[in-house]
Write an enzyme that holds these catalytic residues in place. Structure first.
Site, short mmCIF file in Angstrom:
data_model
loop_
_atom_site.label_atom_id
_atom_site.label_comp_id
_atom_site.label_asym_id
_atom_site.label_seq_id
_atom_site.Cartn_x
_atom_site.Cartn_y
_atom_site.Cartn_z
N CYS A 38 29.99 7.05 -1.02
CA CYS A 38 31.35 6.53 -1.06
C CYS A 38 31.78 6.29 -2.52
CB CYS A 38 31.40 5.24 -0.25
SG CYS A 38 32.85 4.22 -0.49
N CYS A 96 32.85 2.75 -3.37
CA CYS A 96 31.66 1.88 -3.33
C CYS A 96 30.91 1.99 -4.66
CB CYS A 96 30.72 2.30 -2.19
SG CYS A 96 31.44 2.22 -0.55
#
Length: 169
Positions: free
Chosen positions: A64, A67
């Site tokens: 991600c 992230c």
């Protein structure tokens, strides 16, 4: 046209305000659901072990992009708050644990990382997208939910954590 859609999506993410769970549900602060998850070495940890501490849960995955962008801010926050009754718990949602430890080591992550991939923890916390952050007070109640990540969130995390640490039990 694709550039315009991408631009609108980025702007929308930056404008997402953090909300308390009470604002989201129209009720008093909700108790954070208990969980027991393994760390990267297989040792089980429960959320209840952190009662009396302010906790920031971070739902994330190595694949991600946002992230990955939030990780340095979390590492810095952990350093700033290391002498306080505060903990960051990263809950990794990758399908496999492969590479999670290496990622954490490369990013110099010092906070606890638990593995929740393949489980139901994301459903329990109603995680709709990642990253997702939940700020839990000393009594074990969810006080704020931060969907997505934007760099300015780090300042709000710090302010909110300090305010929760200052609250009387």
């Amino acid at each position: 046209m694709n550039r315009l859609i991408s631009y609108i999506a980025i702007v929308a993410l930056l404008l997402i305000p953090c909300r308390t769970i009470a604002e989201n549900r129209g009720e008093a602060y909700s108790a954070a659901p208990e969980f027991a998850l393994p760390d990267l070495l297989g040792k089980q940890h429960k959320l209840s072990e952190f009662k009396g501490r302010v906790v920031l849960l971070d739902f994330w995955a190595t694949w991600c992009g946002p992230c990955r962008m939030s990780t340095p801010a979390l590492v810095e926050l952990g350093k700033k708050m290391k002498d306080k009754k505060f903990s960051i718990i990263g809950i990794n949602l990758d399908e496999s644990r492969d590479g999670v430890g290496e990622f954490a080591q490369a990013m110099k992550v010092e906070h606890l990382i638990l593995y929740g991939g393949g489980g139901t923890i994301n459903e329990t916390y109603q995680v709709r997208g990642i990253p997702a952050f939940y700020l839990i007070d000393k009594k074990g109640r969810i006080r704020k939910h931060y969907p997505g990540y934007a760099p300015q969130m780090a300042a709000d995390w710090e302010r909110s954590i300090l305010a929760l640490l200052a609250e009387k039990k």
